[in-house]
Design a protein around this motif. Structure first.
Motif: not given
Length: 414
Positions: A392-399
């Motif tokens: 999950y490196a670079g995976r954005p959090a849910s907006a």
């Protein structure tokens, strides 16, 4: 495209993994989790085109199994252990019917009187409705039993004495029949879950969010177990906290890091919280320990913490950042990474239709197979060749996550 597919060709990071699964408030033997893993892993492997096999684990202090994953041409070994506290759960559920009703009124008084209930409703209504359900159901059962008792008494008064049954005896008979009806309701709780859920919420509320002594002792044992794994020749130690097990994992990992038992050159440490209900505890007035642990863990670089929920799970505080909503986010907060398992997109329309009203089953979907997994696959995480951090490196959090402070109580010390 899923995270694993996006990283195809990356060097294998994990050849051996230690997984520690911490269940929620569950009185059932941990073999249910092995059987669930075995069944759902086979289904996910079939859908996703990889291979995952299970073998029994050697007998030890913790119940578990061994998994061999063959994914993207790479083989990974995983030893999975269930950290058991079901004996504590069973002990807390060993209450008489009158004691359960006493729990009901004490628990309702704590959540309502402290204002916690109203603040929890500002997060997600689903888990609050789940919390109110046992109160309503148990009161309904009590009302039916009282109506039966009153009906028998009224009948004894309206009819001429038959066989010596006076109004006094009629009242006694009504009480007995009402009591038998309540016992019948309790016997059928395996389908209704009113007593089970009442005991669950009462257990957290009995000390107003503080851990009971027996649970603190078990947290210490679990911390020692994970610390020992961090001293072994393994590549990743992954702690999975599901439902109520998530807030136990928070305290376990906070204790572990505070005590300096995470070796700098040891295995990668990772924490996956699933379907968490942290606010049900952290919003209570005496949850100083949990709030302190949330604040501490959220800023540490010794681990990676990923929090996965789904709005379709009515029993979890979906997309609620457990640190932020508890009002204890420090300025240097790093964790958790909060995102959705997206049940409505990763399950087929037919399967979603079949499951959407099965609330307890959906609460376990994080541990199950998906028809079209996106970037969440429990079996790739637990038995795949890359670490949680890399996955999950670079995976954005849910907006759409909720990360504003909501709790009335934010103190981290008594």
């Amino acid at each position: 495209m899923g995270a694993e597919q996006a990283q195809t060709g990356q060097a294998q990071e994990v050849r051996h993994r230690r997984v520690f699964y911490i269940p929620g408030y569950d009185p059932i033997h941990p073999r249910r989790y092995r059987e669930l893993y075995r069944k759902e892993a086979a289904e996910q492997a079939r859908i996703s085109g990889y291979d995952l096999t299970l073998t029994p684990a050697p007998k030890g202090a913790n119940y578990g199994w061994h998994a061999t994953g063959r994914m993207d041409g790479l083989e990974t070994q995983a030893d999975v252990a269930v950290l058991v506290w079901s004996d504590i759960v069973r002990g807390s559920m060993d209450s008489s019917i009158p004691a359960t009703y006493a729990q009901l009124f004490r628990t309702a008084a704590e959540y309502i009187g402290s204002g916690a209930l109203w603040r929890l409703m500002r997060l997600r209504k689903g888990p609050v409705i789940a919390a109110l359900y046992p109160i309503g159901m148990l009161l309904l059962q009590l009302m039916i039993a009282l109506l039966l008792a009153w009906g028998v008494f009224a009948l004894s008064r309206s009819l001429p004495p038959v066989g010596g049954i006076t109004p006094v005896l009629g009242a006694a008979l009504g009480v007995v029949l009402g009591g038998l009806l309540l016992r019948w309701f309790k016997k059928k709780d395996g389908r209704i879950f009113a007593y089970y859920l009442m005991h669950d919420y009462a257990y957290s509320a009995q000390h107003k969010g503080a851990n009971p002594p027996e649970l603190e002792a078990r947290i210490t044992t679990f911390t020692d177990t994970i610390a020992e794994a961090l001293r072994t020749d393994t590549d990743e130690v992954l702690v999975v906290g599901h439902s109520s097990g998530a807030h136990l994992a928070v305290s376990i990992l906070a204790d572990l890091i505070r005590s300096g038992r995470v070796p700098e050159t040891g295995p990668t440490l990772a924490f996956l919280s699933l379907g968490q209900v942290v606010p049900m505890v952290s919003f209570l007035r005496n949850a100083h320990r949990l709030r302190a642990d949330l604040a501490y863990l959220s800023a540490r670089d010794e681990l990676t913490w990923v929090d996965v929920t789904a709005p379709g799970d009515g029993c979890a505080f979906a997309l609620c950042d457990p640190v932020s909503v508890s009002g204890v986010a420090p300025a240097d907060k790093r964790w958790p990474l909060v995102f959705s398992a997206q049940f409505t997109r990763s399950l087929s329309p037919e399967r979603w239709k079949a499951l959407r009203w099965r609330f307890f089953r959906l609460h376990f979907q994080y541990l199950c197979a998906f028809d079209a997994p996106l970037d969440y696959d429990y079996f790739r995480i637990t038995a795949g060749p890359i670490t949680l951090a890399t996955r999950y490196a670079g995976r954005p959090a849910s907006a759409s996550r909720i990360d504003r402070a909501v709790s009335k109580f934010t103190s981290t010390a008594p």
